[in-house]
Design a protein around this motif. Structure first.
Motif, mmCIF file in Angstrom:
data_model
loop_
_atom_site.group_PDB
_atom_site.id
_atom_site.type_symbol
_atom_site.label_atom_id
_atom_site.label_comp_id
_atom_site.label_asym_id
_atom_site.label_seq_id
_atom_site.Cartn_x
_atom_site.Cartn_y
_atom_site.Cartn_z
ATOM 1 N N ASP A 101 0.833 -1.204 0.000
ATOM 2 C CA ASP A 101 0.000 0.000 0.000
ATOM 3 C C ASP A 101 0.871 1.259 0.000
ATOM 4 O O ASP A 101 0.584 2.216 -0.715
ATOM 5 C CB ASP A 101 -0.939 -0.004 1.203
ATOM 6 C CG ASP A 101 -1.902 1.159 1.178
ATOM 7 O OD1 ASP A 101 -2.555 1.375 0.128
ATOM 8 O OD2 ASP A 101 -1.993 1.869 2.202
ATOM 9 N N ALA A 102 1.944 1.262 0.772
ATOM 10 C CA ALA A 102 2.855 2.415 0.790
ATOM 11 C C ALA A 102 3.506 2.609 -0.579
ATOM 12 O O ALA A 102 3.668 3.744 -1.043
ATOM 13 C CB ALA A 102 3.917 2.238 1.874
ATOM 14 N N HIS A 103 3.868 1.504 -1.250
ATOM 15 C CA HIS A 103 4.428 1.603 -2.602
ATOM 16 C C HIS A 103 3.403 2.200 -3.570
ATOM 17 O O HIS A 103 3.753 3.053 -4.394
ATOM 18 C CB HIS A 103 4.867 0.220 -3.112
ATOM 19 C CG HIS A 103 6.227 -0.189 -2.670
ATOM 20 N ND1 HIS A 103 7.386 0.334 -3.182
ATOM 21 C CD2 HIS A 103 6.621 -1.102 -1.745
ATOM 22 C CE1 HIS A 103 8.431 -0.216 -2.605
ATOM 23 N NE2 HIS A 103 7.996 -1.103 -1.721
ATOM 24 N N ARG A 104 2.145 1.758 -3.467
ATOM 25 C CA ARG A 104 1.089 2.297 -4.347
ATOM 26 C C ARG A 104 0.914 3.798 -4.126
ATOM 27 O O ARG A 104 0.769 4.565 -5.078
ATOM 28 C CB ARG A 104 -0.242 1.581 -4.099
ATOM 29 C CG ARG A 104 -0.381 0.260 -4.812
ATOM 30 C CD ARG A 104 -1.801 -0.286 -4.725
ATOM 31 N NE ARG A 104 -2.154 -0.723 -3.383
ATOM 32 C CZ ARG A 104 -1.849 -1.911 -2.874
ATOM 33 N NH1 ARG A 104 -1.197 -2.790 -3.596
ATOM 34 N NH2 ARG A 104 -2.209 -2.234 -1.646
ATOM 35 N N ARG A 105 0.929 4.209 -2.863
ATOM 36 C CA ARG A 105 0.753 5.637 -2.562
ATOM 37 C C ARG A 105 1.909 6.454 -3.128
ATOM 38 O O ARG A 105 1.697 7.533 -3.687
ATOM 39 C CB ARG A 105 0.609 5.832 -1.053
ATOM 40 C CG ARG A 105 -0.710 5.269 -0.538
ATOM 41 C CD ARG A 105 -0.772 5.173 0.945
ATOM 42 N NE ARG A 105 -1.012 6.451 1.569
ATOM 43 C CZ ARG A 105 -1.194 6.591 2.867
ATOM 44 N NH1 ARG A 105 -1.165 5.561 3.674
ATOM 45 N NH2 ARG A 105 -1.406 7.786 3.369
ATOM 46 N N LYS A 106 3.122 5.936 -3.005
ATOM 47 C CA LYS A 106 4.280 6.664 -3.541
ATOM 48 C C LYS A 106 4.208 6.733 -5.056
ATOM 49 O O LYS A 106 4.444 7.784 -5.652
ATOM 50 C CB LYS A 106 5.589 6.030 -3.113
ATOM 51 C CG LYS A 106 6.780 6.794 -3.707
ATOM 52 C CD LYS A 106 8.034 6.551 -3.011
ATOM 53 C CE LYS A 106 9.202 7.351 -3.516
ATOM 54 N NZ LYS A 106 9.208 7.798 -4.875
ATOM 55 N N ARG A 107 3.863 5.626 -5.702
ATOM 56 C CA ARG A 107 3.769 5.614 -7.153
ATOM 57 C C ARG A 107 2.710 6.602 -7.637
ATOM 58 O O ARG A 107 2.910 7.314 -8.622
ATOM 59 C CB ARG A 107 3.453 4.218 -7.672
ATOM 60 C CG ARG A 107 3.373 4.203 -9.212
ATOM 61 C CD ARG A 107 3.293 2.829 -9.820
ATOM 62 N NE ARG A 107 4.523 2.103 -9.561
ATOM 63 C CZ ARG A 107 4.582 0.964 -8.873
ATOM 64 N NH1 ARG A 107 3.503 0.422 -8.381
ATOM 65 N NH2 ARG A 107 5.732 0.364 -8.692
ATOM 66 N N ALA A 108 1.563 6.663 -6.946
ATOM 67 C CA ALA A 108 0.486 7.584 -7.337
ATOM 68 C C ALA A 108 0.971 9.032 -7.278
ATOM 69 O O ALA A 108 0.661 9.834 -8.156
ATOM 70 C CB ALA A 108 -0.728 7.390 -6.436
ATOM 71 N N VAL A 109 1.755 9.365 -6.262
ATOM 72 C CA VAL A 109 2.296 10.726 -6.154
ATOM 73 C C VAL A 109 3.333 10.970 -7.249
ATOM 74 O O VAL A 109 3.336 12.015 -7.884
ATOM 75 C CB VAL A 109 2.900 10.966 -4.751
ATOM 76 C CG1 VAL A 109 3.693 12.259 -4.713
ATOM 77 C CG2 VAL A 109 1.805 10.991 -3.699
ATOM 78 N N ASP A 110 4.204 9.996 -7.471
ATOM 79 C CA ASP A 110 5.250 10.144 -8.495
ATOM 80 C C ASP A 110 4.667 10.346 -9.893
ATOM 81 O O ASP A 110 5.250 11.048 -10.719
ATOM 82 C CB ASP A 110 6.169 8.915 -8.519
ATOM 83 C CG ASP A 110 7.090 8.846 -7.313
ATOM 84 O OD1 ASP A 110 7.237 9.873 -6.606
ATOM 85 O OD2 ASP A 110 7.661 7.758 -7.067
ATOM 86 N N GLU A 111 3.516 9.722 -10.165
ATOM 87 C CA GLU A 111 2.919 9.788 -11.497
ATOM 88 C C GLU A 111 2.146 11.077 -11.758
ATOM 89 O O GLU A 111 1.862 11.401 -12.907
ATOM 90 C CB GLU A 111 2.005 8.576 -11.716
ATOM 91 C CG GLU A 111 2.785 7.288 -11.827
ATOM 92 C CD GLU A 111 1.905 6.051 -11.877
ATOM 93 O OE1 GLU A 111 0.665 6.166 -11.672
ATOM 94 O OE2 GLU A 111 2.459 4.962 -12.103
ATOM 95 N N ARG A 112 1.835 11.806 -10.716
ATOM 96 C CA ARG A 112 1.095 13.066 -10.901
ATOM 97 C C ARG A 112 2.068 14.196 -11.226
ATOM 98 O O ARG A 112 3.131 14.303 -10.624
ATOM 99 C CB ARG A 112 0.314 13.411 -9.631
ATOM 100 C CG ARG A 112 -0.835 12.439 -9.404
ATOM 101 C CD ARG A 112 -1.724 12.833 -8.295
ATOM 102 N NE ARG A 112 -2.213 14.191 -8.449
ATOM 103 C CZ ARG A 112 -2.822 14.851 -7.485
ATOM 104 N NH1 ARG A 112 -3.019 14.305 -6.316
ATOM 105 N NH2 ARG A 112 -3.244 16.078 -7.683
ATOM 106 N N GLU A 113 1.674 15.018 -12.156
ATOM 107 C CA GLU A 113 2.524 16.135 -12.553
ATOM 108 C C GLU A 113 2.241 17.397 -11.753
ATOM 109 O O GLU A 113 3.057 18.311 -11.734
ATOM 110 C CB GLU A 113 2.343 16.415 -14.045
ATOM 111 C CG GLU A 113 2.824 15.279 -14.915
ATOM 112 C CD GLU A 113 2.621 15.568 -16.383
ATOM 113 O OE1 GLU A 113 2.404 16.737 -16.752
ATOM 114 O OE2 GLU A 113 2.691 14.613 -17.176
ATOM 115 N N ASP A 114 1.091 17.425 -11.076
ATOM 116 C CA ASP A 114 0.678 18.647 -10.388
ATOM 117 C C ASP A 114 1.013 18.654 -8.893
ATOM 118 O O ASP A 114 0.496 19.478 -8.161
ATOM 119 C CB ASP A 114 -0.821 18.878 -10.585
ATOM 120 C CG ASP A 114 -1.664 17.767 -9.995
ATOM 121 O OD1 ASP A 114 -1.151 16.644 -9.824
ATOM 122 O OD2 ASP A 114 -2.848 18.027 -9.704
ATOM 123 N N VAL A 115 1.868 17.743 -8.443
ATOM 124 C CA VAL A 115 2.218 17.720 -7.026
ATOM 125 C C VAL A 115 3.551 18.417 -6.805
ATOM 126 O O VAL A 115 4.419 18.426 -7.681
ATOM 127 C CB VAL A 115 2.277 16.288 -6.456
ATOM 128 C CG1 VAL A 115 0.928 15.614 -6.537
ATOM 129 C CG2 VAL A 115 3.340 15.461 -7.123
#
Length: 148
Positions: A101-115
């Protein structure tokens, strides 16, 4: 001043414990702290780690949490965990789910351009804290399957 205070730990899945305690050791995002009866009122943001509860007889019990919040009042501590388990229930399989779950959360942040940089840093820290939790309790972070 009383020798004990009320401690309640709940997660979305269940209530984990509700007991009188002498102290509660919390893994705060701004540093670890110990709450005891008479502690100044505070709200603490938690990072992944172990919550240690010491009962009136001095027996310590540990709970693994993935984060959350604790409200400290003079006579109580209420902890709402994102996910929590008694230390004895943390098997490699349960830990692998938490780490995935922590890996998924990090990947989701990494994939967003607006963060911003702060969000990326926070996601990386969450993942590092989860890996450290596993290592601390004798589990292998390298066994977890990283989700695609």
């Amino acid at each position: 001043m009383a020798d004990t205070m009320q401690f309640d730990l709940v997660s979305p899945e269940r209530s984990l414990v509700s007991v009188p305690v002498r102290e509660v050791r919390l893994p705060g995002t701004e540093g670890d702290l110990t709450a005891m009866p008479g502690h100044a009122p505070s709200i603490v943001t938690l990072r992944p780690g172990l919550v240690t509860v010491v009962d009136a007889s001095g027996t310590a019990t540990e709970f693994a949490v993935t984060g959350g919040f604790a409200e400290i009042a003079g006579d109580s501590v209420s902890l709402l965990a994102e996910r929590g388990h008694p230390r004895a229930e943390i098997t490699q399989e349960v830990y692998n789910e938490m780490l995935a779950d922590a890996h998924r959360r990090k990947r989701a942040v990494d994939e967003r351009e607006d963060v911003g940089h702060d969000a990326i840093t926070a996601a990386a820290k969450l993942l590092a804290d989860m890996q450290a939790l596993g290592t601390h309790i004798g589990l292998d972070p390298d066994q977890a399957t990283v989700p695609d």
